[in-house]
Design an enzyme around this catalytic site. Structure first.
Site, short mmCIF file in Angstrom:
data_model
loop_
_atom_site.label_atom_id
_atom_site.label_comp_id
_atom_site.label_asym_id
_atom_site.label_seq_id
_atom_site.Cartn_x
_atom_site.Cartn_y
_atom_site.Cartn_z
N LYS A 205 23.37 66.47 42.96
CA LYS A 205 21.93 66.34 42.69
C LYS A 205 21.54 67.04 41.40
O LYS A 205 22.12 68.07 41.03
CB LYS A 205 21.14 66.96 43.85
CG LYS A 205 19.67 66.60 43.83
CD LYS A 205 18.83 67.57 44.64
CE LYS A 205 18.47 68.79 43.84
NZ LYS A 205 17.48 69.66 44.48
N LYS A 289 15.48 60.70 44.28
CA LYS A 289 14.76 61.66 45.13
C LYS A 289 13.40 61.89 44.47
O LYS A 289 13.33 62.34 43.33
CB LYS A 289 15.55 62.96 45.25
CG LYS A 289 14.86 64.01 46.11
CD LYS A 289 15.83 65.10 46.58
CE LYS A 289 15.08 66.24 47.25
NZ LYS A 289 15.93 67.19 47.92
O1 LIG Z 1 14.04 75.66 42.61
P1 LIG Z 1 15.34 75.01 42.92
O2 LIG Z 1 16.38 76.00 43.18
O3 LIG Z 1 15.73 73.97 41.93
O4 LIG Z 1 15.17 74.24 44.31
C1 LIG Z 1 14.07 73.54 44.63
C2 LIG Z 1 14.21 72.78 45.90
O5 LIG Z 1 13.56 71.59 45.66
C3 LIG Z 1 14.19 70.53 46.32
O6 LIG Z 1 14.69 69.68 45.36
C4 LIG Z 1 13.20 69.89 47.23
O7 LIG Z 1 12.83 70.85 48.17
P2 LIG Z 1 11.49 70.74 49.00
O8 LIG Z 1 11.68 69.57 49.92
O9 LIG Z 1 11.38 72.03 49.68
O10 LIG Z 1 10.39 70.50 48.02
C5 LIG Z 1 15.38 71.10 47.06
O11 LIG Z 1 16.47 70.22 47.06
C6 LIG Z 1 15.58 72.39 46.37
O12 LIG Z 1 16.10 73.27 47.27
#
Ligand SMILES: O=P(O)(O)OC[C@H]1O[C@](O)(COP(=O)(O)O)[C@@H](O)[C@@H]1O
Length: 478
Positions: A205, A289
């Site tokens: 991702k 996503k």
């Molecule tokens: O700030 P980071 O470490 O990039 O992570 C943000 C989070 O956002 C996401 O992309 C989406 O998360 P949410 O569903 O909590 O919004 C997660 O996959 C990830 O854990």
């Protein structure tokens, strides 16, 4: 002005005597007044020919690009398309447990240490029955290092492993606009190979972030982040991982739903333009996503689920090519109940549209829609896990957290198909999933499988899990 008529009578007046007596042997010359008509006829013919040529070129291009407008022939990754299909199982979603340490730290009420994060994640990943509604989990690289045996067991239970390959964001000048670019392209191919070969990851991702503001998302931010997302997708596919491209339009702000929809459409169109321009990414072997289209979090008027669903579907239909196999939604800080209610409304809308299309003998809407929530799957589980006041209370806290996670997974798996009642699951224990006894990984049961499987076998009993996963704050803290 001299019109056609005047011109022909004038030239006739100047014409020399061409009677048969004075010029018997000369071939018949065309009547001068016939020439403008022929010219007009000729140019009409040219226009028709040109139109035919243009139509043939467009048809050829369209056929050549597989109907997706893609320049060049994108590769076809058959095995990755299979992985995509499994990730899009209609009764499952993707658990996002890949927060960076700093993001997870913001949610923790206990010291944010590696062991705390490990124990919290162990709690999630060893939940008995997780595989019932989980097709894959997205993980941070520290989890691959910390929970090898648990991950081996998960794979044995049919849950695919994904790695977050971006390494965070940095400001995009001018910094005051609050826009960012995402880091991690350096050394990306080697990291893809490492997680695929060493850790058994099958997907990866990359997250880019966009803010809705007066002048944002800016064209520059869309262009740059789209190019980087597309570069990531190409590198991941080349190395044998399914890319999940995540251009997250943040919900921060007080913008209304129309503004959110406009921003989302611009971002998605920019992304798919970049992907198609590269020409080396198989759109059927990637997942998008995206955020559900909602008003900003501090907007004076919030939107009911039906409006969120309509706005989301409209944006997707206008911006995402049909070739994309599936779209999974992030939760973006919506409450667990709101995220499920919005997903349910979308699932119902899609179901109704597809029923109408089937009646009209039209194909169903493109793409499978599913969820890849982080917070909206784990918020209440995390609260329960952190509530353990003592070491003795930790096994119960772990079990409670796992039950709550399974409950959210169950509700969202139904919601994505348009099943379930609005508001279901808003109270604790509203959807009681059956707590399954964890199976031992196959390899370990057969006595083979090497060190990893042996270690996994040692960890697999429910009682041991509760003990080992007695993460709780204290046990977890180093
Ligand atoms: O700030 P980071 O470490 O990039 O992570 C943000 C989070 O956002 C996401 O992309 C989406 O998360 P949410 O569903 O909590 O919004 C997660 O996959 C990830 O854990």
């Amino acid at each position: 002005m001299v019109d056609g008529k005047e011109a022909s009578s004038e030239s006739a007046a100047k014409r020399p005597d061409v009677s048969p007596a004075s010029a018997p042997a000369r071939p018949a010359t065309p009547k001068p007044d016939a020439q403008p008509r022929r010219k007009a006829k000729d140019s009409g013919g040219h226009i028709i020919t040109a139109l035919f040529v243009i139509a043939a070129v467009i048809a050829g291009y369209w056929l050549h690009t597989g109907g997706h407008g893609r320049l060049g022939r994108a590769p076809v990754h058959h095995s990755l398309r299979e992985v995509v299909k499994e990730l899009l199982h209609p009764d499952k979603g993707i658990l996002a447990a890949d927060e960076s340490p700093s993001t997870l730290g913001k949610k923790l009420k206990v010291p944010n240490k590696p062991a705390t994060r490990r124990e919290w994640r162990r709690t999630l990943l060893t939940a008995p029955g997780l595989e019932q509604h989980t097709s894959g989990v997205i993980l941070h690289e520290e989890t691959f290092a910390a929970l090898g045996p648990e991950l081996a067991e998960l794979r044995a239970r049919g849950v695919a492993l994904g790695i977050k390959l971006d390494t965070g964001t940095k400001p995009l000048p001018p910094a005051k606009a609050g826009e960012t670019i995402t880091l991690g392209l350096d050394g990306l191919e080697a990291r893809c190979a490492e997680f695929r070969d060493k850790h058994g990851a099958t997907f990866a991702k990359w997250r880019s972030v966009f803010r809705v503001g007066k002048h944002t998302p800016s064209a520059g931010a869309v262009r740059r982040n789209s190019a980087d997302l597309a570069a990531f997708a190409a590198a991941a596919q080349k190395c044998g991982l399914v890319p999940i491209v995540e251009p997250e339009v943040l919900a921060e702000g007080d913008h209304d739903i129309q503004r959110a929809a406009g921003a989302a459409a611009r971002v998605l169109k920019g992304l798919f333009r970049a992907l198609q321009q590269r020409g080396d990414v198989d759109l059927q072997a990637l997942l998008l996503k995206a955020a559900l289209v909602t008003p900003g979090r501090t907007a004076p008027q919030q939107a009911p689920p039906a409006e969120v669903a309509t706005a989301t579907l409209r944006v997707l239909l206008s911006s995402v090519p049909k070739a994309v196999a599936g779209i999974v939604f992030l939760s973006g800080g919506q409450s667990e109940a709101a995220a499920t209610a919005n997903l349910l409304a979308l699932g119902r809308l899609v179901k109704a549209r597809n029923a109408a299309r089937a009646k009209a003998e039209k194909p169903p809407l493109p793409w499978a829609l599913s969820f890849s929530f982080g917070r909206a799957l784990t918020d209440s589980a995390l609260a329960a896990w952190q509530a353990a006041g003592s070491r003795d209370a930790q096994p119960q806290a772990v079990a409670k957290a796992q039950d709550l996670l399974l409950e959210r997974l169950t509700l969202n798996a139904m919601a994505q198909r348009g099943e379930g009642a609005p508001g279901q699951g808003e109270g604790e224990g509203a959807a009681k999933p059956k707590r399954k006894k964890a199976k031992k990984p196959k390899k370990a049961q057969q006595g083979g499988g090497g060190v990893e499987a042996e270690r996994a076998a040692g960890e697999s009993g429910a009682a041991e899990k509760a003990r080992d996963g007695a993460a709780g704050a204290e046990a977890g803290a180093q």
